[in-house]
Design an enzyme around this catalytic site. Structure first.
Site, PDB file in Angstrom:
ATOM      1  N   TYR A 150       0.838  -1.207   0.000  1.00 42.65           N
ATOM      2  CA  TYR A 150       0.000   0.000   0.000  1.00 42.65           C
ATOM      3  C   TYR A 150       0.873   1.257   0.000  1.00 42.65           C
ATOM      4  O   TYR A 150       0.599   2.209  -0.707  1.00 42.65           O
ATOM      5  CB  TYR A 150      -0.913   0.002   1.231  1.00 42.65           C
ATOM      6  CG  TYR A 150      -1.920   1.128   1.192  1.00 42.65           C
ATOM      7  CD1 TYR A 150      -3.175   0.948   0.617  1.00 42.65           C
ATOM      8  CD2 TYR A 150      -1.611   2.396   1.705  1.00 42.65           C
ATOM      9  CE1 TYR A 150      -4.089   1.979   0.551  1.00 42.65           C
ATOM     10  CE2 TYR A 150      -2.517   3.435   1.639  1.00 42.65           C
ATOM     11  CZ  TYR A 150      -3.759   3.236   1.064  1.00 42.65           C
ATOM     12  OH  TYR A 150      -4.661   4.260   0.996  1.00 42.65           O
TER      13      TYR A 150
ATOM     14  N   PHE B 194      -7.851  21.163 -24.638  1.00 41.50           N
ATOM     15  CA  PHE B 194      -8.159  19.741 -24.706  1.00 41.50           C
ATOM     16  C   PHE B 194      -9.369  19.518 -23.801  1.00 41.50           C
ATOM     17  O   PHE B 194      -9.518  20.173 -22.771  1.00 41.50           O
ATOM     18  CB  PHE B 194      -6.986  18.842 -24.308  1.00 41.50           C
ATOM     19  CG  PHE B 194      -7.370  17.398 -24.475  1.00 41.50           C
ATOM     20  CD1 PHE B 194      -7.542  16.863 -25.749  1.00 41.50           C
ATOM     21  CD2 PHE B 194      -7.676  16.601 -23.383  1.00 41.50           C
ATOM     22  CE1 PHE B 194      -7.984  15.564 -25.919  1.00 41.50           C
ATOM     23  CE2 PHE B 194      -8.116  15.297 -23.555  1.00 41.50           C
ATOM     24  CZ  PHE B 194      -8.279  14.772 -24.822  1.00 41.50           C
ATOM     25  N   THR B 195     -10.203  18.562 -24.188  1.00 38.85           N
ATOM     26  CA  THR B 195     -11.517  18.384 -23.538  1.00 38.85           C
ATOM     27  C   THR B 195     -11.428  18.267 -22.011  1.00 38.85           C
ATOM     28  O   THR B 195     -12.006  19.082 -21.290  1.00 38.85           O
ATOM     29  CB  THR B 195     -12.197  17.142 -24.127  1.00 38.85           C
ATOM     30  OG1 THR B 195     -11.298  16.037 -24.027  1.00 38.85           O
ATOM     31  CG2 THR B 195     -12.564  17.359 -25.592  1.00 38.85           C
TER      32      THR B 195
ATOM     33  N   ARG C  37     -13.899  14.953 -33.718  1.00 37.62           N
ATOM     34  CA  ARG C  37     -13.175  16.020 -33.030  1.00 37.62           C
ATOM     35  C   ARG C  37     -13.576  17.338 -33.682  1.00 37.62           C
ATOM     36  O   ARG C  37     -12.864  17.911 -34.492  1.00 37.62           O
ATOM     37  CB  ARG C  37     -11.653  15.829 -33.115  1.00 37.62           C
ATOM     38  CG  ARG C  37     -11.129  14.654 -32.324  1.00 37.62           C
ATOM     39  CD  ARG C  37     -10.851  14.897 -30.860  1.00 37.62           C
ATOM     40  NE  ARG C  37     -11.954  14.715 -29.946  1.00 37.62           N
ATOM     41  CZ  ARG C  37     -11.803  14.329 -28.671  1.00 37.62           C
ATOM     42  NH1 ARG C  37     -10.618  14.044 -28.186  1.00 37.62           N
ATOM     43  NH2 ARG C  37     -12.826  14.242 -27.854  1.00 37.62           N
TER      44      ARG C  37
END
Ligand code: F0G
Length: 478
Positions: free
Chosen positions: A73, A125-126, A383
């Site tokens: 972890y 950019f999206t 796009r």
């Protein structure tokens, strides 16, 4: 001896059979998918050019590294390897893993953007813009004008227009600009590179004003290859050296390891500043996971660490972009309008030029992507206006470019597949007048292109050509 060809610098050890569907099956599939290629079942796709993100083939070295992933972890050995690879090849001191690129964008935006701030960048950019806006910021496109012109042959269409950047600084003040977002390459412009010289200019302008530069490094290795090929004085340098120089001009980077780094999942946020890095580590435990895994399994970090090293190999990058250029040149030779110069990760079809009979509010690029799928089983991505979403007033944004992206995953398809793709696009081009526009019938609140649904236009519009009046549910043909 160096060969002229870009032939793949690997041989195939494992294969994954492809399934070809019939045209009636695909007509049904696209209707069920609301004419959105994102909503197709992958099993109904023959050649999948939706994205190069997380779709690349891993090497035998990456797969074997996954077996020795350390799933501790905290303080995982695999994290140490990832950190080492990012430090070595990208040169940033602080490395914070995230589940993918947008995880890094989220943390960075929350940390650095205050409501009312402005973020200039070389085209949106999206996901990047969405996180900037969610944090209360406003994005400003300061890319050179040539980037919005599919026909401009500018060699570095990803460059920032320094006078636009300066004008924005004068208008809103440096204190309201937490950073300049520099993408390399620029996805939405067609995978176009930014030059080292331009990055230096940005650095020189911003440094005295205390404005940071944050690199979106998703395809920075591809960008470095273009610099090597095109920028004066860079031709004899290694892609890895150029990549290092690019990163040296930034204060930090967000990264989607699903692109250049040849991994199926993952990303990172890398920073130089100790205090910002501490802030980012505090946030990452809330949204991603502990700062030594950030939402990734140990084995994912192993795959990324090896992938980073493989990504900067000269042979790899030359054949990767060589394959994209091979497809692009085939299409250009056939007279298909595509964005030029050919970009690094994809060939972008100029849907507005291909389908001038479809008005912008009927989404020509969305219609073209759907039609290409129905005709050939090839999956591509819109796009254009659908991706661009709506402005503050709720109106459609109509970017200058209305494109369909044929995105090439790394190390996945062969030259013969590229030939099939070219043939299929040429076939669609020959019957382009039969492609009909689309009406949007469902739209989600964020990043609508992923889940929006469409129907072929049925209404009869006075001036529209014959194809529109047909109103058939079949997308192509009478
Ligand atoms: N920046 C760029 C330039 C990208 O292309 C992407 C993803 C991201 C950031 C976000 O990274 O997907 O790992 O969260 N682009 C994908 C594409 C989705 O298909 O172009 P992510």
């Amino acid at each position: 001896m160096t060969h002229k060809s870009w032939a793949e610098p690997w041989r195939i050890k494992v294969v994954e059979p492809l399934r070809m569907t019939t045209r009636p099956e695909r007509e049904l599939a696209i209707e069920r998918a609301g004419y959105n290629t994102f909503l197709l079942d992958a099993d109904d796709v023959y050649i999948d050019l939706l994205t190069d993100s997380g779709t690349s083939a891993m090497s035998d070295r990456q797969w074997s590294a996954m077996m020795i992933g350390d799933e501790a972890y905290a303080g995982s050995r695999s994290f140490t390897k990832l950190q080492g690879a990012v430090r070595r090849y990208y040169g940033f001191e602080h490395v914070i893993p995230t589940h993918q690129g947008r995880g890094a964008e989220h943390i960075l935006s929350r940390l650095l953007i205050k409501p009312g701030d402005h973020i200039p960048g070389n085209m949106y950019f999206t996901t990047t813009r969405a996180h900037q806006e969610l944090a209360g910021g406003t994005f400003h496109d300061v890319i050179i004008d040539e980037a919005h012109d599919a026909d401009s042959e500018h060699e570095f269409k990803g460059n920032i227009d320094i006078s636009k950047l300066r004008a924005l600084i004068d208008e809103v003040g440096a204190s309201r600009i937490p950073y300049v977002a520099v993408a390399a390459t620029v996805n939405m412009a067609g995978g176009q590179p930014i030059s080292l010289a331009n990055m230096r200019e940005v650095r020189e302008l911003t440094r005295p004003l205390g404005i940071r530069v944050i690199l979106d490094g998703a395809r920075a290795v591809e960008n470095a290859w273009f610099i090597q090929q095109r920028e004066p004085g860079q031709g004899r340098r290694l892609v890895a050296e150029i990549l290092h120089d690019m990163c040296a001009l930034a204060d930090g980077m967000t990264m989607s390891a699903k692109k250049d780094s040849l991994a199926n999942i993952g990303g990172w946020l890398a920073l130089r500043d100790d205090d910002i890095a501490e802030g980012a580590r505090n946030l990452v435990v809330l949204y991603e996971g502990l700062h030594t895994y950030g939402g990734l399994a140990g084995r994912d970090m192993e795959a990324i660490a090896v992938g980073i090293e493989e990504s900067v190999s000269e042979d790899h990058i030359r054949s990767r972009i060589g394959q994209v250029i091979y497809l692009g040149e085939k299409l250009m030779d056939a007279g298909i309008p595509i964005v030029r110069p050919i970009g690094g990760h994809a060939v972008f079809l100029d849907a507005a030029a291909m389908l001038p009979h479809i008005p912008r509010d009927q989404f020509p690029a969305q219609a073209l992507a759907a039609a290409l799928y129905v005709e050939s089983g090839i999956r591509s991505m819109e796009r254009g206006a659908v991706s661009a979403g709506r402005d503050e007033k709720g109106e459609n944004r109509y970017p200058a470019l209305e494109l369909v992206r044929l995105t090439i995953p790394r190390r996945v398809y062969t030259q013969a597949h590229m030939d099939i793709v070219a043939e299929s696009v040429i076939e669609i081009f020959d019957i382009r007048e039969k492609v009909t526009g689309l009406d949007i019938v469902y739209e989600p609140a964020h990043l609508r292109f992923f889940q929006a649904r469409f129907e072929p236009v049925k209404r009869l519009v006075g001036t529209t050509p014959r194809a529109h009046a047909i109103g058939s549910l079949a997308l192509v043909g009478e």
